[in-house]
Design a protein around this motif. Structure first.
Motif, PDB file in Angstrom:
ATOM      1  N   LEU A   1       4.537  15.733   3.772  1.00  0.00           N
ATOM      2  CA  LEU A   1       3.766  14.543   4.109  1.00  0.00           C
ATOM      3  C   LEU A   1       3.576  13.642   2.891  1.00  0.00           C
ATOM      4  N   ALA A   2       3.330  14.238   1.727  1.00  0.00           N
ATOM      5  CA  ALA A   2       3.182  13.441   0.501  1.00  0.00           C
ATOM      6  C   ALA A   2       4.484  12.719   0.166  1.00  0.00           C
ATOM      7  N   MET A   3       5.602  13.411   0.332  1.00  0.00           N
ATOM      8  CA  MET A   3       6.893  12.770   0.054  1.00  0.00           C
ATOM      9  C   MET A   3       7.168  11.656   1.065  1.00  0.00           C
ATOM     10  N   ALA A   4       6.869  11.872   2.329  1.00  0.00           N
ATOM     11  CA  ALA A   4       7.064  10.840   3.343  1.00  0.00           C
ATOM     12  C   ALA A   4       6.171   9.630   3.062  1.00  0.00           C
ATOM     13  N   LEU A   5       4.960   9.889   2.604  1.00  0.00           N
ATOM     14  CA  LEU A   5       4.036   8.814   2.249  1.00  0.00           C
ATOM     15  C   LEU A   5       4.624   7.936   1.149  1.00  0.00           C
TER      16      LEU A   5
ATOM     17  N   ASP B   1       3.972  -3.097   9.700  1.00  0.00           N
ATOM     18  CA  ASP B   1       4.516  -1.804  10.126  1.00  0.00           C
ATOM     19  C   ASP B   1       4.535  -0.806   8.976  1.00  0.00           C
ATOM     20  N   GLU B   2       4.914  -1.260   7.789  1.00  0.00           N
ATOM     21  CA  GLU B   2       4.959  -0.354   6.633  1.00  0.00           C
ATOM     22  C   GLU B   2       3.557   0.067   6.209  1.00  0.00           C
ATOM     23  N   ILE B   3       2.606  -0.865   6.263  1.00  0.00           N
ATOM     24  CA  ILE B   3       1.220  -0.513   5.955  1.00  0.00           C
ATOM     25  C   ILE B   3       0.734   0.542   6.945  1.00  0.00           C
ATOM     26  N   ALA B   4       1.080   0.368   8.208  1.00  0.00           N
ATOM     27  CA  ALA B   4       0.699   1.346   9.230  1.00  0.00           C
ATOM     28  C   ALA B   4       1.312   2.707   8.926  1.00  0.00           C
ATOM     29  N   ASP B   5       2.589   2.730   8.558  1.00  0.00           N
ATOM     30  CA  ASP B   5       3.248   4.003   8.236  1.00  0.00           C
ATOM     31  C   ASP B   5       2.548   4.706   7.067  1.00  0.00           C
ATOM     32  N   VAL B   6       2.215   3.946   6.028  1.00  0.00           N
ATOM     33  CA  VAL B   6       1.521   4.525   4.868  1.00  0.00           C
ATOM     34  C   VAL B   6       0.174   5.094   5.299  1.00  0.00           C
ATOM     35  N   LEU B   7      -0.569   4.322   6.073  1.00  0.00           N
ATOM     36  CA  LEU B   7      -1.882   4.774   6.527  1.00  0.00           C
ATOM     37  C   LEU B   7      -1.775   6.025   7.396  1.00  0.00           C
TER      38      LEU B   7
END
Length: 107
Positions: free
Chosen positions: A32-36, A68-74
Motif C-alpha cells: 500500500l505504501a508503494m502504491a501510494l 483523480d490522482e488526488i483521490a487515488d492518493v487519499l
C-alpha cells in the motif's frame, strides 16, 4: 456529516471494496505504501513541467485528471492507515501540535 465521519465512511467503503475482491493478501502495508508513492508520482506529473502561472489556470480536463490522482492518493493513504490501525485524523492532529512547537508563529 463531519470530515471525520466522512473519512470513517470512506474507510469503511474501502474495507468493503477490498473484502469483495479478496484483496487482503495484496493490501499489506509495504504494498500500500508503494502504491501510494506511485499515485503521488502520477499526481506530480501534472505539475512537473508547468510554470506556477500555468498551474494556476489548468483547464478542466487536466483538473479532472489531477482530481483523480488526488483521490487515488487519499484512498491508498486511508487504506494504509486502516491496515495499520492508525486513525489518520488523530495522527494529523498530533502532528499539527508537534509542528506548532517546532515551527512557532513569526508574530
Amino acid at each position: 456529516m463531519t470530515s471525520a465521519d466522512s473519512l470513517t465512511a470512506l474507510r469503511d467503503a474501502l474495507r468493503t471494496f477490498a473484502d469483495d475482491r479478496d484483496w487482503h493478501r495484496h493490501h499489506r502495508p509495504k504494498n500500500l505504501a508503494m502504491a501510494l508513492i506511485v499515485e503521488a508520482a502520477e499526481l506530480v506529473e501534472h505539475f512537473q513541467w508547468r510554470s506556477h502561472e500555468e498551474v494556476d489556470v489548468l483547464d478542466e480536463a487536466v483538473r479532472s485528471e489531477v482530481a483523480d490522482e488526488i483521490a487515488d492518493v487519499l484512498l491508498y493513504l486511508i487504506r494504509l492507515a486502516d491496515v495499520l490501525g492508525i486513525d489518520p485524523v488523530t495522527a494529523a492532529q498530533r502532528k499539527m501540535v508537534k509542528n506548532a512547537v517546532k515551527y512557532p508563529p513569526l508574530r
